[in-house]
Design a protein around this motif. Structure first.
Motif, PDB file in Angstrom:
ATOM      1  N   GLN A 184      32.416  27.639  54.004  1.00  9.66           N
ATOM      2  CA  GLN A 184      33.493  27.289  52.778  1.00  9.66           C
ATOM      3  C   GLN A 184      33.153  28.093  51.847  1.00  9.66           C
ATOM      4  OE1 GLN A 184      33.838  22.675  51.807  1.00  9.66           O
ATOM      5  NE2 GLN A 184      35.234  22.320  53.711  1.00  9.66           N
ATOM      6  N   LEU A 185      31.851  27.744  51.333  1.00  7.20           N
ATOM      7  CA  LEU A 185      31.648  28.886  50.063  1.00  7.20           C
ATOM      8  C   LEU A 185      31.319  30.019  50.566  1.00  7.20           C
ATOM      9  CD1 LEU A 185      28.266  26.922  49.769  1.00  7.20           C
ATOM     10  CD2 LEU A 185      29.383  27.503  48.388  1.00  7.20           C
ATOM     11  N   LYS A 186      31.850  30.509  51.913  1.00  6.82           N
ATOM     12  CA  LYS A 186      31.728  31.855  52.001  1.00  6.82           C
ATOM     13  C   LYS A 186      32.807  31.987  51.566  1.00  6.82           C
ATOM     14  CE  LYS A 186      27.539  32.783  55.745  1.00  6.82           C
ATOM     15  NZ  LYS A 186      27.760  33.190  57.251  1.00  6.82           N
ATOM     16  N   ALA A 187      33.882  31.836  52.104  1.00  7.24           N
ATOM     17  CA  ALA A 187      35.597  32.155  51.968  1.00  7.24           C
ATOM     18  C   ALA A 187      35.788  31.656  50.878  1.00  7.24           C
ATOM     19  CB  ALA A 187      36.686  30.128  53.208  1.00  7.24           C
ATOM     20  N   ARG A 188      34.983  31.101  49.368  1.00  5.42           N
ATOM     21  CA  ARG A 188      35.232  31.147  48.415  1.00  5.42           C
ATOM     22  C   ARG A 188      35.136  32.385  47.673  1.00  5.42           C
ATOM     23  NH1 ARG A 188      38.342  28.901  44.597  1.00  5.42           N
ATOM     24  NH2 ARG A 188      37.015  28.386  43.229  1.00  5.42           N
ATOM     25  N   ILE A 189      33.823  32.672  48.310  1.00  3.35           N
ATOM     26  CA  ILE A 189      33.196  34.397  47.969  1.00  3.35           C
ATOM     27  C   ILE A 189      33.889  35.017  48.144  1.00  3.35           C
ATOM     28  CG2 ILE A 189      31.388  35.618  47.733  1.00  3.35           C
ATOM     29  CD1 ILE A 189      29.703  33.158  48.611  1.00  3.35           C
ATOM     30  N   GLU A 190      34.951  35.582  49.345  1.00  8.32           N
ATOM     31  CA  GLU A 190      35.301  36.276  49.806  1.00  8.32           C
ATOM     32  C   GLU A 190      37.006  36.338  48.759  1.00  8.32           C
ATOM     33  OE1 GLU A 190      34.825  38.565  51.430  1.00  8.32           O
ATOM     34  OE2 GLU A 190      33.195  38.170  52.363  1.00  8.32           O
ATOM     35  N   GLN A 191      37.473  34.861  48.863  1.00 12.11           N
ATOM     36  CA  GLN A 191      38.730  35.505  47.583  1.00 12.11           C
ATOM     37  C   GLN A 191      38.123  35.477  45.976  1.00 12.11           C
ATOM     38  OE1 GLN A 191      40.274  31.079  47.656  1.00 12.11           O
ATOM     39  NE2 GLN A 191      40.133  30.895  50.382  1.00 12.11           N
ATOM     40  N   MET A 192      37.380  34.815  45.634  1.00  9.34           N
ATOM     41  CA  MET A 192      36.938  35.310  44.672  1.00  9.34           C
ATOM     42  C   MET A 192      36.477  36.970  44.093  1.00  9.34           C
ATOM     43  SD  MET A 192      34.345  32.586  42.961  1.00  9.34           S
ATOM     44  CE  MET A 192      33.412  33.293  41.894  1.00  9.34           C
ATOM     45  N   LYS A 193      35.263  37.473  44.943  1.00  6.84           N
ATOM     46  CA  LYS A 193      35.818  39.148  45.456  1.00  6.84           C
ATOM     47  C   LYS A 193      36.779  39.679  45.066  1.00  6.84           C
ATOM     48  CE  LYS A 193      31.289  39.209  47.599  1.00  6.84           C
ATOM     49  NZ  LYS A 193      30.618  39.563  48.681  1.00  6.84           N
ATOM     50  N   ALA A 194      37.317  39.361  46.431  1.00  2.94           N
ATOM     51  CA  ALA A 194      39.290  39.966  46.029  1.00  2.94           C
ATOM     52  C   ALA A 194      39.857  39.778  44.800  1.00  2.94           C
ATOM     53  CB  ALA A 194      39.993  38.644  47.339  1.00  2.94           C
ATOM     54  N   LYS A 195      39.954  38.300  44.010  1.00  7.94           N
ATOM     55  CA  LYS A 195      40.567  38.466  42.850  1.00  7.94           C
ATOM     56  C   LYS A 195      39.804  39.521  41.949  1.00  7.94           C
ATOM     57  CE  LYS A 195      42.108  33.509  43.443  1.00  7.94           C
ATOM     58  NZ  LYS A 195      41.751  31.908  43.192  1.00  7.94           N
ATOM     59  N   GLN A 196      38.553  39.637  41.627  1.00 10.05           N
ATOM     60  CA  GLN A 196      37.584  40.321  40.694  1.00 10.05           C
ATOM     61  C   GLN A 196      38.123  41.672  41.137  1.00 10.05           C
ATOM     62  OE1 GLN A 196      34.105  39.546  41.485  1.00 10.05           O
ATOM     63  NE2 GLN A 196      34.101  37.683  40.452  1.00 10.05           N
ATOM     64  N   GLY A 197      38.057  42.564  41.999  1.00  8.56           N
ATOM     65  CA  GLY A 197      39.175  43.661  42.746  1.00  8.56           C
ATOM     66  C   GLY A 197      39.781  43.787  42.518  1.00  8.56           C
ATOM     67  N   PHE A 198      41.188  43.181  42.586  1.00  9.99           N
ATOM     68  CA  PHE A 198      42.221  43.242  41.823  1.00  9.99           C
ATOM     69  C   PHE A 198      42.372  43.102  40.816  1.00  9.99           C
ATOM     70  CE2 PHE A 198      46.396  43.369  42.591  1.00  9.99           C
ATOM     71  CZ  PHE A 198      47.557  42.484  41.653  1.00  9.99           C
ATOM     72  N   ALA A 199      41.779  42.982  39.735  1.00  5.06           N
ATOM     73  CA  ALA A 199      41.974  42.960  38.269  1.00  5.06           C
ATOM     74  C   ALA A 199      40.722  43.913  37.406  1.00  5.06           C
ATOM     75  CB  ALA A 199      41.584  40.988  37.496  1.00  5.06           C
ATOM     76  N   ARG A 200      40.288  43.907  38.317  1.00  3.41           N
ATOM     77  CA  ARG A 200      39.563  45.468  37.513  1.00  3.41           C
ATOM     78  C   ARG A 200      40.493  46.932  37.321  1.00  3.41           C
ATOM     79  NH1 ARG A 200      33.312  46.141  40.365  1.00  3.41           N
ATOM     80  NH2 ARG A 200      33.933  43.661  39.290  1.00  3.41           N
TER      81      ARG A 200
END
Length: 862
Positions: free
Chosen positions: A845-861
């Motif tokens: 679950q943590l790995k999935a959460r981290i991937e989601q956060m990375k995707a959001k940060q990469g999209f907003a940057r």
């Protein structure tokens, strides 16, 4: 034998382009004879060649040398008699072919006539276009042609001199000629350099001397030594415009003498290195750390800074630029404690002033006062360097610009400063080319008279030399009012310096009326008696003659200086009402007018005093017949001289106003150009500022994103640490299991209970640490349901206990297990395997959460 066909009836263009060379040769000879017989430049024989100048291009390039020889000769005749218009129309078409094919011809006649044609082209107009067409011949691949071109340039300079021929393009091409492999080319280059040295002397060396080999420099120095013994060269061939001026001004011997004197005076001021050299941008060559070294506390660094600047400024001509910071730094060096820095800085100012010339005027006030203050230095080397810098600054400006500072420092308390300033003023008076104004002369004379009362003999002699030099400039008579109150000894000393002084500016006295023209009318009046009514006119003549006894000029005048100016407006001088009023009654004299017709011719020679006042009618009738100008009396001669002087002054003032207008328009254009440059610079600056701000905004945003990512990573790291701790605790609890069979039974018996206990333990740990990362709603369905408080349902504890005792075969072992060990020990026995499963689920679950956060940060940057 058949007779040859006669082609003389063909038009000239056809004969010039005929395929038979004999026909072309005969055509060239015919037109040469026509040109020689033409009465003037407008003769019809010139018209075909003015309408089609290309005929000469094909003529001078004729393939047959015999025809080419006649073509060059006919071109010379065309230029000699055809005038300037023919030269302007044809030089662009004929000079290049002559340079390529005729100057190096094997026939001496072709070579000589080609050179004569080049000289005629210059004679009829100017030299610059001809030199521009000749110089490409130096790039010819055939050495013989290059040598012939150099010889032609030598002859052009020899005949017209460097005042007519611009030497700069020739000097630029000399180094390439000296580097040629052919010895004949190098020999002709040496001859050209020697000829240029006759006119330019040492001023020519900076243009090409550094590009020569040492042996070539030595050979040229030997040739130059021979030329130095000769006198100043003279122009051997005059331009057509110079010939016309000489013919028009040939009548006046005095004028010629004055012109010759002016030419002799101008001969020493030949073209210098500044006029020959191209401006160099020395600001780009300055050391980048110049200002840092100049402000250093170590004198060696300051010395290195001025030494580097001296090497950069040591050029003949400097391009004007922003030297404000440089001059301020050099002015500051005048106060340096190290004399070596002061000396080198003064030499830098000297080079800068000589390289900028008039452009140095705006920097004079910055450096002159510090230099004058430093004149207190007693060392000769420092004083010489400071004096050279002052002289260069003066040559770049004028005496009027420097006089205020000079007079201020002449009153300095330091004797060394006062003496150095006095010597500088003497040098300025000797070298100035502009006569000082009367107020400036009065100030200089007053300062000189103050120096005469000094206690030091050097200062007294300097004051006398200043006054003597000023006397040499303005003359003895104009200097007398400034010497009032001085004793004879001092006047004698001033007179000695006056006789020995050499100056470049001399005040020309205003022209005064010569006594001879004024005396002639006087004798004519006294020698001739009036023919009409002499007895009656005698009292009238005596009366006007007695009135001007108090005249300053000592000449008779009747109505003042304004009378001759008003007289030409009427038909006669006797038409004035003042004269005609009281003399109208006599009528007997009017009868005497017809018998004496020739008398009006003698009337003008008597002047105003000899004119009879008793016969106004006779004068009014007789004078208009042959008399148009006013009578040549002494008063009118003085008035004419004054009028000519005023006209000359008016012309001079008009020219000065025109020059000022041109200068004003030039400055206006420069100001507009600077404004445009300033606007473009402002736009560039604004664009750069906006770009910098945009980059700063992006940088701030990137930093904020980086900080947010760091915070997220820290939070995840803490969460991972907690999970590791929970895992380690779970492992420790699992090790307390008594047997492997019990662990297996516990694992198979109550998975829901173990999950609920593991979640409860982890959540209790998180509550103790004060950080609950996830809400219960965000967990997996199994975990969320396992943590519920309900006791019924599939995963309730009761159902879990029921499932523990059920085997694969369907038998129920609940009672047996309950009898073997207490019910409370079942969850503890199954914590080991359940903890591993829980850890695996949480990690995924943590790995999935981290991937989601990375995707959001990469999209907003951005």
């Amino acid at each position: 034998m058949a007779e040859e066909e006669d082609f003389s009836s063909l038009p000239l263009p056809d004969r010039f382009s005929h395929k038979n060379w004999k026909v072309r040769k005969q055509a060239y000879e015919d037109v040469a004879k026509q040109f020689a017989k033409s009465p003037d430049e407008s003769d019809p024989c010139f018209r075909p060649f003015l309408n089609d100048p290309g005929l000469w291009k094909s003529a001078v390039s004729d393939s047959n040398v015999a025809a080419q020889q006649e073509a060059i000769l006919s071109l010379c005749e065309f230029l000699k008699y055809g005038g300037r218009d023919g030269a302007l129309r044809t030089r662009g078409l004929t000079i290049s072919p002559m340079v390529d094919k005729c100057l190096s011809s094997t026939r001496p006649a072709i070579k000589q006539n080609s050179l004569e044609a080049l000289l005629l082209y210059i004679e009829l107009d100017v030299a610059a276009p001809v030199i521009e067409e000749v110089l490409p011949g130096l790039g010819n691949k055939v050495p013989k042609n290059v040598a012939a071109t150099l010889n032609a340039l030598t002859q052009i300079v020899h005949n017209y001199g460097c005042k007519i021929v611009d030497p700069k393009p020739i000097l630029k091409a000399l180094p390439k000629a000296f580097g040629a492999a052919d010895k004949n080319v190098r020999a002709e280059a040496t001859n050209l350099a020697v000829e240029l040295y006759r006119w330019l002397r040492e001023a020519m060396k900076p243009m090409f001397w550094g590009d020569l080999k040492p042996t070539q420099q030595t050979d040229l120095e030997t040739q130059f030594e021979k030329v130095k013994a000769e006198g100043a060269p003279k122009q051997e061939r005059l331009l057509r415009s110079q010939q016309e001026m000489a013919e028009s001004g040939g009548g006046g011997g005095g004028d010629e003498g004055e012109e010759e004197g002016e030419e002799e005076a101008d001969e020493p001021a030949e073209i210098d290195a500044f006029a020959l050299a191209e401006p160099e941008d020395v600001l780009k060559k300055m050391p980048p750390n110049f200002h840092e070294l100049l402000a250093s506390s170590k004198w060696k660094d300051r010395k290195d800074a001025v030494d580097g600047l001296h090497q950069v400024l040591n050029v003949p001509r400097i391009k004007d630029g922003d030297f404000n910071e440089v001059t301020r730094g050099l002015a500051k060096c005048m106060k340096d404690a190290n004399v070596a820095v002061v000396t080198q800085a003064a030499q830098c100012i000297d080079l800068l002033a000589r390289g900028l010339r008039q452009a140095f005027g705006k920097h004079r006030a910055t450096v002159m006062q510090p230099i004058l203050e430093r004149l207190k230095e007693k060392k000769a080397t420092v004083a010489d360097a400071l004096g050279g810098a002052l002289d260069a600054a003066f040559l770049a400006t004028s005496l009027s610009d420097c006089l205020e500072d000079i007079l201020a420092f002449l009153a300095n308390k330091n004797p060394q400063v006062k003496e150095g300033t006095m010597k500088f003023l003497i040098r300025c008076l000797r070298t100035t080319r502009d006569v000082p104004s009367k107020p400036e002369i009065a100030q200089v004379c007053e300062a000189g008279k103050k120096l005469l009362s000094e206690s030091s003999p050097v200062m007294r002699d300097g004051g006398a030399e200043i006054l003597g030099t000023v006397m040499k400039i303005i003359g003895e008579r104009a200097m007398n009012p400034n010497l009032e109150g001085l004793d004879d000894i001092r006047k004698t000393k001033i007179k000695e310096y006056f006789e020995a002084a050499e100056v470049k500016a001399k005040d020309k006295p205003k022209p005064v009326a010569k006594p001879a023209p004024a005396a002639a009318p006087k004798k004519a009046v006294a020698g001739k008696k009036p023919a009409l009514g002499a007895k009656k006119a005698a009292p009238a003549e005596a009366a006007p003659a007695a009135k001007p006894a108090g005249s300053k000029l000592g000449l008779p005048k009747t109505g003042g200086l304004k009378a001759p100016q008003k007289r030409p407006l009427g038909s006669s001088g006797t038409t004035s009402p003042r004269r005609s009023g009281p003399i109208m009654p006599p009528s007997d004299d009017e009868e005497e007018l017809p018998p004496t017709p020739p008398q009006p011719r003698a009337a003008p020679s008597r002047g105003l005093a000899g004119r009879s006042l008793a016969k106004p009618g006779a004068a009014a009738v007789q004078m208009p017949a042959e008399y148009s100008p006013p009578p040549p009396s002494g008063v009118s001669a003085i008035e004419r001289a004054e009028l000519e002087e005023l006209r000359t002054a008016n012309d001079r003032l008009t020219r000065h106003i025109d020059d000022l207008r041109q200068e004003r328009s030039k400055f206006a254009s420069e100001i507009q150009e600077l404004k445009n440059q300033n606007a473009s610079l402002i736009e560039d600056h604004t664009r750069d500022v906006l770009s910098v701000k945009a980059k700063e905004t992006q940088l701030v945003r990137a930093r904020s994103d980086a900080e947010a990512a760091e915070q997220t990573n820290d939070r995840l790291r803490r969460e991972l640490d907690r999970l590791k701790k929970a895992l380690s605790r779970a492992e420790a609890n699992g090790m307390m299991s008594p047997t492997h069979d019990d662990m297996y039974r516990d694992t198979m018996a109550a998975p829901s209970t173990r999950s609920r206990m593991s979640l409860a333990s982890s959540l209790s740990d998180e509550r103790e640490n004060g950080d609950v990362p996830y809400a219960r709603s965000k967990l997996s369905p199994d975990l969320r349901y396992a943590g519920s408080n309900g006791s019924s349902g599939r995963e309730s504890p009761a159902r879990g206990y029921r499932n523990i005792g059920r085997h694969d075969d369907g038998s129920d072992s609940t009672l047996t297990s309950g009898r073997d060990r207490p019910v409370s020990s079942l969850p503890q026995a199954s914590n080991g395997v359940e903890s591993w499963r829980r850890a695996a689920e949480v990690t995924s679950q943590l790995k999935a959460r981290i991937e989601q956060m990375k995707a959001k940060q990469g999209f907003a940057r951005p």
